[in-house]
Design a protein around this motif. Structure first.
Motif, PDB file in Angstrom:
ATOM      1  N   VAL A 281      64.686  27.716  77.999  1.00 39.10           N
ATOM      2  CA  VAL A 281      66.121  27.697  77.720  1.00 39.10           C
ATOM      3  C   VAL A 281      66.905  28.449  78.799  1.00 39.10           C
ATOM      4  O   VAL A 281      67.957  27.971  79.262  1.00 39.10           O
ATOM      5  CB  VAL A 281      66.396  28.293  76.322  1.00 39.10           C
ATOM      6  CG1 VAL A 281      67.892  28.250  76.013  1.00 39.10           C
ATOM      7  CG2 VAL A 281      65.614  27.535  75.254  1.00 39.10           C
TER       8      VAL A 281
ATOM      9  N   ALA B  30      72.745  24.373  75.318  1.00 40.08           N
ATOM     10  CA  ALA B  30      71.765  25.315  75.848  1.00 40.08           C
ATOM     11  C   ALA B  30      72.099  26.752  75.449  1.00 40.08           C
ATOM     12  O   ALA B  30      71.200  27.542  75.125  1.00 40.08           O
ATOM     13  CB  ALA B  30      71.686  25.191  77.367  1.00 40.08           C
TER      14      ALA B  30
ATOM     15  N   LEU C 132      65.034  22.199  79.056  1.00 40.61           N
ATOM     16  CA  LEU C 132      65.256  22.388  77.627  1.00 40.61           C
ATOM     17  C   LEU C 132      64.123  21.766  76.821  1.00 40.61           C
ATOM     18  O   LEU C 132      63.637  22.364  75.852  1.00 40.61           O
ATOM     19  CB  LEU C 132      66.590  21.773  77.202  1.00 40.61           C
ATOM     20  CG  LEU C 132      67.856  22.600  77.347  1.00 40.61           C
ATOM     21  CD1 LEU C 132      69.049  21.846  76.785  1.00 40.61           C
ATOM     22  CD2 LEU C 132      67.720  23.949  76.649  1.00 40.61           C
TER      23      LEU C 132
END
Length: 271
Positions: A145, A173, A140
Protein backbone atom coordinates in the motif's frame (compact mmCIF):
# COMPACT_ATOMS: atom_id res chain seq x y z
CA UNK A 1 55.74 4.18 -35.95
CA UNK A 2 57.16 1.63 -38.37
CA UNK A 3 54.67 0.10 -40.78
CA UNK A 4 53.99 -3.62 -40.82
CA UNK A 5 56.27 -5.50 -43.22
CA UNK A 6 57.31 -9.01 -44.13
CA UNK A 7 60.17 -10.36 -42.02
CA UNK A 8 62.13 -13.50 -42.34
CA UNK A 9 63.46 -15.55 -39.50
CA UNK A 10 67.05 -15.15 -38.46
CA UNK A 11 69.36 -17.43 -40.40
CA UNK A 12 66.72 -18.25 -43.01
CA UNK A 13 67.94 -17.84 -46.58
CA UNK A 14 65.62 -16.40 -49.21
CA UNK A 15 66.51 -16.49 -52.87
CA UNK A 16 67.07 -13.19 -54.60
CA UNK A 17 64.57 -14.02 -57.34
CA UNK A 18 61.80 -14.68 -54.77
CA UNK A 19 62.44 -11.34 -53.10
CA UNK A 20 62.35 -9.52 -56.45
CA UNK A 21 59.07 -11.23 -57.42
CA UNK A 22 57.46 -10.29 -54.07
CA UNK A 23 58.53 -6.64 -54.43
CA UNK A 24 57.22 -6.51 -58.01
CA UNK A 25 53.80 -7.81 -57.00
CA UNK A 26 53.60 -5.32 -54.14
CA UNK A 27 54.48 -2.43 -56.44
CA UNK A 28 51.85 -3.55 -58.97
CA UNK A 29 49.15 -3.58 -56.27
CA UNK A 30 50.06 -0.03 -55.27
CA UNK A 31 49.95 1.16 -58.89
CA UNK A 32 46.55 -0.36 -59.54
CA UNK A 33 45.10 1.66 -56.65
CA UNK A 34 42.10 0.60 -54.49
CA UNK A 35 39.88 -2.07 -55.92
CA UNK A 36 36.21 -1.61 -56.68
CA UNK A 37 35.26 -3.40 -53.45
CA UNK A 38 37.27 -0.90 -51.40
CA UNK A 39 35.24 1.92 -52.93
CA UNK A 40 32.08 0.56 -51.28
CA UNK A 41 31.11 2.28 -48.02
CA UNK A 42 30.63 -0.86 -45.95
CA UNK A 43 29.85 1.10 -42.77
CA UNK A 44 26.95 2.85 -44.47
CA UNK A 45 25.70 -0.42 -45.94
CA UNK A 46 25.74 -2.16 -42.58
CA UNK A 47 23.99 0.78 -40.93
CA UNK A 48 21.30 0.83 -43.60
CA UNK A 49 20.73 -2.91 -43.27
CA UNK A 50 20.34 -2.52 -39.53
CA UNK A 51 17.79 0.26 -40.05
CA UNK A 52 15.78 -1.96 -42.39
CA UNK A 53 15.81 -4.78 -39.84
CA UNK A 54 14.70 -2.43 -37.06
CA UNK A 55 11.88 -1.07 -39.21
CA UNK A 56 10.73 -4.61 -39.86
CA UNK A 57 10.87 -5.47 -36.14
CA UNK A 58 8.92 -2.33 -35.23
CA UNK A 59 6.20 -3.09 -37.76
CA UNK A 60 5.87 -6.70 -36.63
CA UNK A 61 5.89 -5.63 -32.98
CA UNK A 62 3.04 -3.19 -33.61
CA UNK A 63 1.04 -5.90 -35.34
CA UNK A 64 1.57 -8.27 -32.39
CA UNK A 65 0.63 -5.49 -29.95
CA UNK A 66 -2.65 -4.83 -31.75
CA UNK A 67 -3.44 -8.55 -31.94
CA UNK A 68 -2.79 -8.88 -28.21
CA UNK A 69 -5.10 -5.96 -27.47
CA UNK A 70 -7.90 -7.60 -29.44
CA UNK A 71 -7.39 -10.88 -27.59
CA UNK A 72 -7.45 -9.08 -24.23
CA UNK A 73 -10.74 -7.38 -25.10
CA UNK A 74 -12.17 -10.82 -25.85
CA UNK A 75 -11.06 -12.10 -22.44
CA UNK A 76 -8.34 -14.33 -23.90
CA UNK A 77 -5.76 -12.94 -21.54
CA UNK A 78 -3.03 -15.59 -21.70
CA UNK A 79 -3.08 -15.51 -25.49
CA UNK A 80 -2.73 -11.74 -25.35
CA UNK A 81 0.27 -12.01 -23.03
CA UNK A 82 1.90 -14.45 -25.44
CA UNK A 83 1.51 -11.96 -28.29
CA UNK A 84 2.97 -9.15 -26.21
CA UNK A 85 5.91 -11.30 -25.14
CA UNK A 86 6.71 -11.89 -28.80
CA UNK A 87 6.47 -8.15 -29.42
CA UNK A 88 8.73 -7.42 -26.45
CA UNK A 89 11.30 -9.80 -27.90
CA UNK A 90 11.36 -7.65 -31.05
CA UNK A 91 11.19 -4.23 -29.33
CA UNK A 92 12.34 -4.73 -25.73
CA UNK A 93 12.30 -0.99 -24.93
CA UNK A 94 8.62 -0.37 -25.73
CA UNK A 95 6.92 0.75 -22.47
CA UNK A 96 3.38 0.36 -23.85
CA UNK A 97 3.84 -3.40 -24.17
CA UNK A 98 4.90 -3.74 -20.54
CA UNK A 99 2.05 -1.53 -19.33
CA UNK A 100 -0.60 -3.52 -21.22
CA UNK A 101 0.89 -6.77 -19.99
CA UNK A 102 0.81 -5.50 -16.39
CA UNK A 103 -2.89 -4.68 -16.66
CA UNK A 104 -3.78 -8.16 -17.86
CA UNK A 105 -1.53 -9.84 -15.28
CA UNK A 106 -3.31 -7.86 -12.58
CA UNK A 107 -6.66 -9.14 -13.87
CA UNK A 108 -5.27 -12.69 -13.73
CA UNK A 109 -4.10 -12.11 -10.13
CA UNK A 110 -0.50 -12.68 -11.17
CA UNK A 111 0.44 -9.98 -8.72
CA UNK A 112 4.24 -10.12 -8.66
CA UNK A 113 4.75 -10.41 -12.47
CA UNK A 114 2.26 -7.54 -12.87
CA UNK A 115 4.40 -5.30 -10.66
CA UNK A 116 7.59 -6.26 -12.50
CA UNK A 117 6.02 -5.49 -15.89
CA UNK A 118 4.78 -2.10 -14.70
CA UNK A 119 8.22 -1.30 -13.29
CA UNK A 120 9.70 -1.92 -16.74
CA UNK A 121 7.13 0.43 -18.26
CA UNK A 122 8.09 3.36 -16.01
CA UNK A 123 11.77 2.51 -16.43
CA UNK A 124 11.60 3.07 -20.18
CA UNK A 125 9.21 6.05 -19.90
CA UNK A 126 9.64 7.73 -16.50
CA UNK A 127 7.35 10.69 -17.34
CA UNK A 128 4.37 8.58 -18.40
CA UNK A 129 1.63 9.04 -15.80
CA UNK A 130 -0.42 6.08 -17.04
CA UNK A 131 2.56 3.80 -16.44
CA UNK A 132 2.81 5.01 -12.83
CA UNK A 133 -0.93 4.57 -12.40
CA UNK A 134 -0.73 0.97 -13.58
CA UNK A 135 2.26 0.37 -11.31
CA UNK A 136 0.34 1.75 -8.32
CA UNK A 137 -2.64 -0.47 -9.02
CA UNK A 138 -0.40 -3.52 -9.37
CA UNK A 139 1.30 -2.66 -6.08
CA UNK A 140 -2.08 -2.35 -4.37
CA UNK A 141 -2.99 -5.79 -5.65
CA UNK A 142 0.26 -7.10 -4.20
CA UNK A 143 -0.51 -5.50 -0.83
CA UNK A 144 2.25 -2.88 -1.01
CA UNK A 145 0.00 0.00 0.00
CA UNK A 146 2.74 2.48 0.88
CA UNK A 147 4.51 1.94 -2.45
CA UNK A 148 1.20 2.33 -4.28
CA UNK A 149 0.57 5.69 -2.62
CA UNK A 150 3.99 6.90 -3.78
CA UNK A 151 3.37 5.70 -7.35
CA UNK A 152 0.03 7.51 -7.51
CA UNK A 153 1.66 10.64 -6.13
CA UNK A 154 4.26 10.52 -8.93
CA UNK A 155 1.48 10.10 -11.49
CA UNK A 156 -0.36 13.12 -10.05
CA UNK A 157 2.82 15.17 -10.11
CA UNK A 158 3.24 14.36 -13.82
CA UNK A 159 -0.43 14.91 -14.72
CA UNK A 160 -2.24 16.85 -11.97
CA UNK A 161 -5.28 17.46 -14.16
CA UNK A 162 -6.23 13.77 -14.29
CA UNK A 163 -9.15 13.57 -11.84
CA UNK A 164 -9.20 9.77 -11.59
CA UNK A 165 -5.77 9.84 -9.98
CA UNK A 166 -7.03 12.09 -7.19
CA UNK A 167 -10.58 10.87 -6.71
CA UNK A 168 -10.14 7.14 -7.25
CA UNK A 169 -6.61 5.77 -7.13
CA UNK A 170 -4.93 7.92 -4.49
CA UNK A 171 -8.09 8.24 -2.36
CA UNK A 172 -8.56 4.47 -2.30
CA UNK A 173 -4.89 3.83 -1.55
CA UNK A 174 -4.95 6.31 1.34
CA UNK A 175 -8.03 4.62 2.82
CA UNK A 176 -6.29 1.27 2.62
CA UNK A 177 -3.20 2.82 4.19
CA UNK A 178 -5.25 4.09 7.14
CA UNK A 179 -6.98 0.75 7.49
CA UNK A 180 -3.63 -1.07 7.40
CA UNK A 181 -2.22 1.16 10.15
CA UNK A 182 -5.34 0.75 12.28
CA UNK A 183 -5.27 -3.02 11.82
CA UNK A 184 -1.64 -3.18 12.90
CA UNK A 185 -2.50 -1.16 16.03
CA UNK A 186 -5.43 -3.46 16.75
CA UNK A 187 -3.18 -6.53 16.44
CA UNK A 188 -0.65 -4.91 18.77
CA UNK A 189 -3.32 -4.26 21.38
CA UNK A 190 -4.62 -7.80 21.02
CA UNK A 191 -1.17 -9.30 21.56
CA UNK A 192 -0.51 -7.02 24.53
CA UNK A 193 -3.84 -7.93 26.14
CA UNK A 194 -3.17 -11.62 25.62
CA UNK A 195 0.25 -11.25 27.23
CA UNK A 196 -1.30 -9.53 30.23
CA UNK A 197 -3.80 -12.36 30.58
CA UNK A 198 -1.15 -15.07 30.49
CA UNK A 199 1.17 -13.11 32.77
CA UNK A 200 -1.30 -11.27 34.96
CA UNK A 201 0.54 -9.34 37.69
CA UNK A 202 -2.38 -9.97 40.09
CA UNK A 203 -1.71 -13.71 39.97
CA UNK A 204 1.89 -13.26 41.04
CA UNK A 205 0.92 -11.83 44.42
CA UNK A 206 -0.10 -13.66 47.56
CA UNK A 207 -3.56 -12.85 48.88
CA UNK A 208 -5.62 -13.55 51.91
CA UNK A 209 -8.36 -15.63 50.32
CA UNK A 210 -10.97 -14.14 52.60
CA UNK A 211 -10.08 -10.54 51.70
CA UNK A 212 -11.53 -8.24 49.07
CA UNK A 213 -8.19 -8.21 47.23
CA UNK A 214 -9.01 -11.59 45.70
CA UNK A 215 -12.19 -10.19 44.18
CA UNK A 216 -10.33 -7.16 42.78
CA UNK A 217 -7.71 -9.42 41.19
CA UNK A 218 -10.36 -11.65 39.63
CA UNK A 219 -12.21 -8.62 38.27
CA UNK A 220 -9.01 -7.27 36.66
CA UNK A 221 -8.25 -10.60 34.98
CA UNK A 222 -11.85 -10.96 33.78
CA UNK A 223 -11.84 -7.46 32.29
CA UNK A 224 -8.69 -8.26 30.33
CA UNK A 225 -10.23 -11.49 29.09
CA UNK A 226 -13.35 -9.64 27.94
CA UNK A 227 -11.22 -7.01 26.22
CA UNK A 228 -9.19 -9.70 24.48
CA UNK A 229 -12.30 -11.47 23.19
CA UNK A 230 -13.71 -8.21 21.87
CA UNK A 231 -10.48 -7.39 20.09
CA UNK A 232 -10.51 -10.79 18.40
CA UNK A 233 -14.03 -10.13 17.13
CA UNK A 234 -13.27 -6.57 16.02
CA UNK A 235 -12.70 -5.66 12.37
CA UNK A 236 -11.19 -2.35 11.28
CA UNK A 237 -13.05 -0.66 8.41
CA UNK A 238 -12.73 2.70 6.68
CA UNK A 239 -15.84 4.43 5.36
CA UNK A 240 -16.12 6.40 2.12
CA UNK A 241 -15.05 9.59 3.90
CA UNK A 242 -11.88 7.99 5.22
CA UNK A 243 -13.07 7.60 8.82
CA UNK A 244 -11.78 4.55 10.68
CA UNK A 245 -14.32 2.44 12.54
CA UNK A 246 -13.96 -0.66 14.70
CA UNK A 247 -16.83 -3.01 14.01
CA UNK A 248 -17.47 -5.92 16.38
CA UNK A 249 -18.54 -8.98 14.45
CA UNK A 250 -20.86 -11.64 15.89
CA UNK A 251 -23.41 -11.27 18.62
CA UNK A 252 -23.14 -11.76 22.30
CA UNK A 253 -25.57 -11.34 25.10
CA UNK A 254 -25.60 -8.20 27.18
CA UNK A 255 -24.58 -10.20 30.22
CA UNK A 256 -21.37 -11.28 28.48
CA UNK A 257 -20.44 -7.83 27.20
CA UNK A 258 -21.10 -6.06 30.49
CA UNK A 259 -18.36 -5.46 32.98
CA UNK A 260 -18.11 -8.44 35.34
CA UNK A 261 -19.84 -7.73 38.62
CA UNK A 262 -18.81 -8.79 42.07
CA UNK A 263 -21.78 -11.14 42.34
CA UNK A 264 -20.12 -13.46 39.85
CA UNK A 265 -17.30 -14.24 42.26
CA UNK A 266 -17.32 -15.79 45.68
CA UNK A 267 -14.62 -15.65 48.29
CA UNK A 268 -12.60 -18.79 48.71
CA UNK A 269 -12.94 -20.19 52.19
CA UNK A 270 -9.90 -21.43 53.97
CA UNK A 271 -9.94 -24.99 55.25
Amino acid sequence: MASFGWKRKVGEKVSKSAVQQFEAEAQKAEDDGPSQEEDVDWLHAIKRRREILLEGCAAKSKRLKDEGAQLAEQGRHWEAIKKWDEAIHLTPDNPVLYEMKSQVLTILQEVFPAVKAAEMAVKFRPLWWEGWQTLGRAQLNLGEVDLAVKSFQVAIHICPSERTLWQEDLAWACRLQKQHSATEEKIRQEEETKRQILNAPELEQEYDFESDEVLAACEAVAERQTRYEELKRTAVVVDAEGNIKNVVTGERGSEDTATPSKEKFVKARGL
